[in-house]
Design a protein around this motif. Structure first.
Motif, PDB file in Angstrom:
ATOM      1  N   ARG A  20       0.829  -1.220   0.000  1.00 28.05           N
ATOM      2  CA  ARG A  20       0.000   0.000   0.000  1.00 28.05           C
ATOM      3  C   ARG A  20       0.855   1.258   0.000  1.00 28.05           C
ATOM      4  O   ARG A  20       0.595   2.202  -0.741  1.00 28.05           O
ATOM      5  CB  ARG A  20      -0.882   0.044   1.258  1.00 28.05           C
ATOM      6  CG  ARG A  20      -2.152  -0.685   1.186  1.00 28.05           C
ATOM      7  CD  ARG A  20      -3.043  -0.452   2.404  1.00 28.05           C
ATOM      8  NE  ARG A  20      -2.664   0.634   3.271  1.00 28.05           N
ATOM      9  CZ  ARG A  20      -2.486   0.527   4.587  1.00 28.05           C
ATOM     10  NH1 ARG A  20      -2.658  -0.628   5.199  1.00 28.05           N
ATOM     11  NH2 ARG A  20      -2.150   1.570   5.297  1.00 28.05           N
ATOM     12  N   LEU A  96      -4.573   4.762  -0.249  1.00 29.99           N
ATOM     13  CA  LEU A  96      -3.679   3.622  -0.050  1.00 29.99           C
ATOM     14  C   LEU A  96      -2.715   3.874   1.106  1.00 29.99           C
ATOM     15  O   LEU A  96      -2.491   2.992   1.946  1.00 29.99           O
ATOM     16  CB  LEU A  96      -2.903   3.320  -1.331  1.00 29.99           C
ATOM     17  CG  LEU A  96      -3.729   2.742  -2.478  1.00 29.99           C
ATOM     18  CD1 LEU A  96      -2.897   2.654  -3.753  1.00 29.99           C
ATOM     19  CD2 LEU A  96      -4.312   1.384  -2.119  1.00 29.99           C
ATOM     20  N   GLY A  99      -4.646   3.763   4.295  1.00 30.98           N
ATOM     21  CA  GLY A  99      -5.390   2.532   4.484  1.00 30.98           C
ATOM     22  C   GLY A  99      -6.868   2.812   4.686  1.00 30.98           C
ATOM     23  O   GLY A  99      -7.536   2.166   5.477  1.00 30.98           O
ATOM     24  N   THR A 102      -9.375   1.131   1.282  1.00 33.97           N
ATOM     25  CA  THR A 102      -8.234   0.556   0.575  1.00 33.97           C
ATOM     26  C   THR A 102      -8.632  -0.241  -0.653  1.00 33.97           C
ATOM     27  O   THR A 102      -8.021  -0.097  -1.712  1.00 33.97           O
ATOM     28  CB  THR A 102      -7.419  -0.336   1.538  1.00 33.97           C
ATOM     29  OG1 THR A 102      -7.090   0.432   2.687  1.00 33.97           O
ATOM     30  CG2 THR A 102      -6.158  -0.844   0.878  1.00 33.97           C
ATOM     31  N   ALA A 106      -7.506   0.666  -4.379  1.00 36.82           N
ATOM     32  CA  ALA A 106      -6.746  -0.284  -5.202  1.00 36.82           C
ATOM     33  C   ALA A 106      -7.482  -0.585  -6.500  1.00 36.82           C
ATOM     34  O   ALA A 106      -6.858  -0.706  -7.561  1.00 36.82           O
ATOM     35  CB  ALA A 106      -6.488  -1.565  -4.419  1.00 36.82           C
ATOM     36  N   LEU A 135      -3.758  -6.172  -3.509  1.00 35.82           N
ATOM     37  CA  LEU A 135      -4.536  -5.428  -2.516  1.00 35.82           C
ATOM     38  C   LEU A 135      -6.031  -5.687  -2.645  1.00 35.82           C
ATOM     39  O   LEU A 135      -6.730  -5.845  -1.643  1.00 35.82           O
ATOM     40  CB  LEU A 135      -4.241  -3.931  -2.629  1.00 35.82           C
ATOM     41  CG  LEU A 135      -2.823  -3.502  -2.248  1.00 35.82           C
ATOM     42  CD1 LEU A 135      -2.612  -2.026  -2.532  1.00 35.82           C
ATOM     43  CD2 LEU A 135      -2.534  -3.821  -0.785  1.00 35.82           C
TER      44      LEU A 135
END
Length: 171
Positions: A20, A96, A99, A102, A106, A135
């Motif tokens: 990430r 990313l 977080g 996420t 992604a 991810l």
């Protein structure tokens, strides 16, 4: 078995943090550079992608439908793309790194990377696609050590509250 580990293990979540941060930093800095670097203009890139489409060994366009999309929608609406591309890159990178949402970040990283590849720009896109894929397949575990730890339960609570409000109770 490996999918269960990737989606539930704390070790996998830690690996996800590294992925990430690496992928997020690339998107964040690319977007921020376009936002702060003066007037970003995608028209040259779009025109080049239309004039020089990706072709196969037979000389035919590989992504003809995508090239048509660029020609009939993206280029005439370049002003919209001049906003969407830099802010999209920046927000994907921010999501990313933090977080936060996420899996969605992604997913949109994958969309942008595939778009760049179909337009003929290779660069580091294949490795970015691999990282984005990892991810997305990790699901919520990719953001376990990030804001998703707090954001996802809150969103689930909101979603369930909306369902409860709509149910009719029969006495």
């Amino acid at each position: 078995m490996i999918n269960k580990w990737w989606r539930e293990s704390n070790i996998a979540a830690g690996i996800g943090v590294i992925i990430r941060l690496y992928l997020g930093w690339g998107f964040l800095t690319a977007g921020w550079g376009k936002i702060t670097g003066g007037q970003f203009d995608a028209s040259g890139f779009l025109s080049n992608a239309i004039q020089n489409p990706v072709t196969g060994p037979d000389g035919n366009a590989v992504f003809g439908a995508y090239t048509s999309f660029l020609e009939s929608f993206a280029l005439p609406n370049v002003g919209l793309f001049n906003v969407l591309v830099p802010w999209g890159e920046f927000l994907v990178g921010l999501g990313l790194i933090l977080g936060c949402l996420t899996t969605a970040a992604a997913f949109f990283a994958l969309v942008m990377n595939f778009s760049f590849i179909m337009a003929g720009a290779i660069s580091h896109n294949p490795t970015d696609i691999l990282m984005g894929f990892l991810l997305v397949t990790a699901g919520a575990n990719a953001g376990k050590f990030g804001l998703d730890r707090y954001v996802l339960p809150y969103l689930r609570k909101l979603s369930n509250k909306g369902k409860e409000d709509k149910t009719v109770k029969v006495s």
